[in-house]
Scaffold this motif. Structure first.
Motif, PDB file in Angstrom:
ATOM      1  N   SER A  80       0.822  -1.212   0.000  1.00  0.00           N
ATOM      2  CA  SER A  80       0.000   0.000   0.000  1.00  0.00           C
ATOM      3  C   SER A  80       0.848   1.251   0.000  1.00  0.00           C
ATOM      4  O   SER A  80       2.022   1.230   0.366  1.00  0.00           O
ATOM      5  N   ILE A  81       0.210   2.344  -0.415  1.00  0.00           N
ATOM      6  CA  ILE A  81       0.805   3.677  -0.317  1.00  0.00           C
ATOM      7  C   ILE A  81      -0.225   4.575   0.341  1.00  0.00           C
ATOM      8  O   ILE A  81      -1.420   4.504   0.020  1.00  0.00           O
ATOM      9  N   GLU A  82       0.230   5.388   1.296  1.00  0.00           N
ATOM     10  CA  GLU A  82      -0.624   6.352   1.985  1.00  0.00           C
ATOM     11  C   GLU A  82      -0.062   7.735   1.717  1.00  0.00           C
ATOM     12  O   GLU A  82       1.110   7.984   1.984  1.00  0.00           O
ATOM     13  N   ILE A  83      -0.912   8.624   1.211  1.00  0.00           N
ATOM     14  CA  ILE A  83      -0.507   9.990   0.896  1.00  0.00           C
ATOM     15  C   ILE A  83      -1.293  10.898   1.826  1.00  0.00           C
ATOM     16  O   ILE A  83      -2.486  11.111   1.633  1.00  0.00           O
ATOM     17  N   TRP A  84      -0.621  11.395   2.856  1.00  0.00           N
ATOM     18  CA  TRP A  84      -1.271  12.150   3.919  1.00  0.00           C
ATOM     19  C   TRP A  84      -1.420  13.624   3.540  1.00  0.00           C
ATOM     20  O   TRP A  84      -0.761  14.121   2.636  1.00  0.00           O
ATOM     21  N   SER A  85      -2.280  14.322   4.253  1.00  0.00           N
ATOM     22  CA  SER A  85      -2.542  15.739   4.011  1.00  0.00           C
ATOM     23  C   SER A  85      -1.232  16.521   4.006  1.00  0.00           C
ATOM     24  O   SER A  85      -0.410  16.366   4.900  1.00  0.00           O
ATOM     25  N   GLY A  86      -1.034  17.342   2.980  1.00  0.00           N
ATOM     26  CA  GLY A  86       0.179  18.140   2.844  1.00  0.00           C
ATOM     27  C   GLY A  86       1.267  17.457   2.041  1.00  0.00           C
ATOM     28  O   GLY A  86       2.257  18.078   1.673  1.00  0.00           O
ATOM     29  N   ALA A  87       1.106  16.169   1.734  1.00  0.00           N
ATOM     30  CA  ALA A  87       2.111  15.416   0.976  1.00  0.00           C
ATOM     31  C   ALA A  87       1.949  15.667  -0.517  1.00  0.00           C
ATOM     32  O   ALA A  87       0.871  16.043  -0.985  1.00  0.00           O
ATOM     33  N   ARG A  88       3.042  15.418  -1.268  1.00  0.00           N
ATOM     34  CA  ARG A  88       3.032  15.563  -2.728  1.00  0.00           C
ATOM     35  C   ARG A  88       3.654  14.311  -3.340  1.00  0.00           C
ATOM     36  O   ARG A  88       4.765  13.941  -2.980  1.00  0.00           O
ATOM     37  N   VAL A  89       2.937  13.694  -4.285  1.00  0.00           N
ATOM     38  CA  VAL A  89       3.428  12.504  -4.974  1.00  0.00           C
ATOM     39  C   VAL A  89       3.247  12.721  -6.472  1.00  0.00           C
ATOM     40  O   VAL A  89       2.171  13.126  -6.922  1.00  0.00           O
ATOM     41  N   ALA A  90       4.309  12.436  -7.252  1.00  0.00           N
ATOM     42  CA  ALA A  90       4.256  12.609  -8.703  1.00  0.00           C
ATOM     43  C   ALA A  90       5.044  11.490  -9.376  1.00  0.00           C
ATOM     44  O   ALA A  90       5.971  10.935  -8.794  1.00  0.00           O
ATOM     45  N   GLY A  91       4.652  11.152 -10.608  1.00  0.00           N
ATOM     46  CA  GLY A  91       5.373  10.150 -11.386  1.00  0.00           C
ATOM     47  C   GLY A  91       4.485   9.009 -11.809  1.00  0.00           C
ATOM     48  O   GLY A  91       3.325   9.199 -12.155  1.00  0.00           O
ATOM     49  N   ASP A  92       5.042   7.803 -11.772  1.00  0.00           N
ATOM     50  CA  ASP A  92       4.313   6.577 -12.095  1.00  0.00           C
ATOM     51  C   ASP A  92       4.225   5.760 -10.812  1.00  0.00           C
ATOM     52  O   ASP A  92       5.255   5.348 -10.268  1.00  0.00           O
ATOM     53  N   VAL A  93       3.011   5.538 -10.344  1.00  0.00           N
ATOM     54  CA  VAL A  93       2.814   4.876  -9.048  1.00  0.00           C
ATOM     55  C   VAL A  93       1.945   3.639  -9.238  1.00  0.00           C
ATOM     56  O   VAL A  93       0.873   3.720  -9.827  1.00  0.00           O
ATOM     57  N   ALA A  94       2.426   2.497  -8.711  1.00  0.00           N
ATOM     58  CA  ALA A  94       1.654   1.258  -8.728  1.00  0.00           C
ATOM     59  C   ALA A  94       1.579   0.730  -7.304  1.00  0.00           C
ATOM     60  O   ALA A  94       2.583   0.717  -6.588  1.00  0.00           O
ATOM     61  N   ALA A  95       0.378   0.328  -6.892  1.00  0.00           N
ATOM     62  CA  ALA A  95       0.181  -0.188  -5.536  1.00  0.00           C
ATOM     63  C   ALA A  95      -1.036  -1.094  -5.514  1.00  0.00           C
ATOM     64  O   ALA A  95      -1.913  -0.995  -6.371  1.00  0.00           O
ATOM     65  N   ARG A  96      -1.088  -1.945  -4.512  1.00  0.00           N
ATOM     66  CA  ARG A  96      -2.270  -2.797  -4.333  1.00  0.00           C
ATOM     67  C   ARG A  96      -3.379  -2.043  -3.619  1.00  0.00           C
ATOM     68  O   ARG A  96      -4.546  -2.333  -3.778  1.00  0.00           O
ATOM     69  N   SER A  97      -3.004  -1.060  -2.796  1.00  0.00           N
ATOM     70  CA  SER A  97      -3.976  -0.269  -2.042  1.00  0.00           C
ATOM     71  C   SER A  97      -3.453   1.163  -1.955  1.00  0.00           C
ATOM     72  O   SER A  97      -2.257   1.372  -1.754  1.00  0.00           O
ATOM     73  N   VAL A  98      -4.360   2.138  -2.094  1.00  0.00           N
ATOM     74  CA  VAL A  98      -3.963   3.546  -2.079  1.00  0.00           C
ATOM     75  C   VAL A  98      -4.875   4.325  -1.140  1.00  0.00           C
ATOM     76  O   VAL A  98      -6.093   4.170  -1.179  1.00  0.00           O
ATOM     77  N   ARG A  99      -4.261   5.160  -0.314  1.00  0.00           N
ATOM     78  CA  ARG A  99      -5.007   6.085   0.544  1.00  0.00           C
ATOM     79  C   ARG A  99      -4.504   7.486   0.203  1.00  0.00           C
ATOM     80  O   ARG A  99      -3.311   7.748   0.264  1.00  0.00           O
TER      81      ARG A  99
END
Length: 170
Positions: A80-99
């Motif tokens: 899984s990947i968790e992207i919390w408030s205030g975080a920044r994620v960019a690019g190519d992302v693969a995961a089984r679970s995303v928050r």
């Protein structure tokens, strides 16, 4: 072992503190907590936590990725990947679970699937264009690029959803 050396779940952790910058091919067997900057190919066999102010760039593999800071690149979170408030994620992302929390920024090609590989494949080779051969041509001759078809921009329609009403079935 000092309490700061253990993080979530009591597991030993690698700490990359604020002001620290690492570059290269890095492999971590235990939990990784980043408050500094890491650039490169990163493989973490445990949880990767990017703290506020921390930044990770490159090809990243970890079972669980928790982002409070910034993450950019080709990312594989096998669980899984968790992207919390205030975080920044960019690019190519693969995961089984995303928050993704409200107030975060996700600008990525996102793949959520149960049948992801356990590892990222090799990076795409950086191909350089081959020099044009001038054999048998007049060196003054110009080459006209092929015409490209232009289409007017059309607004994107929302994707069909299993929640939206479809055509009536009889």
């Amino acid at each position: 072992m000092a309490p700061a050396d253990k993080m979530r779940g009591g597991e030993p952790a690698n700490l990359i503190l604020e002001g620290t910058r690492l570059e290269g091919d890095l492999h971590f067997t235990t939990q990784l907590v980043v408050a500094g900057l890491i650039k490169g190919n990163i493989r973490c066999e445990s949880m990767l936590i990017i703290e506020r102010g921390g930044r990770v760039e490159g090809r990243i593999e970890a079972p669980v990725i928790i982002v409070h800071g910034e993450l950019e690149g080709t990312v594989l979170a096998t669980q899984s990947i968790e992207i919390w408030s205030g975080a920044r994620v960019a690019g190519d992302v693969a995961a089984r679970s995303v928050r993704v929390d409200e107030g975060s920024m996700l600008t990525a090609n996102l793949l959520i699937a149960a049948d992801l590989p356990d590892r990222l494949g090799p990076p795409d080779p950086q191909s350089e264009p081959a020099p044009a051969s001038t054999a048998g041509r007049d060196p003054v001759q110009s080459v006209t690029p092929p015409a490209t078809e232009t289409r007017p921009a059309t607004p994107m329609s929302p994707p069909a959803s299993f929640l939206s009403p479809g055509p009536a079935r009889g």
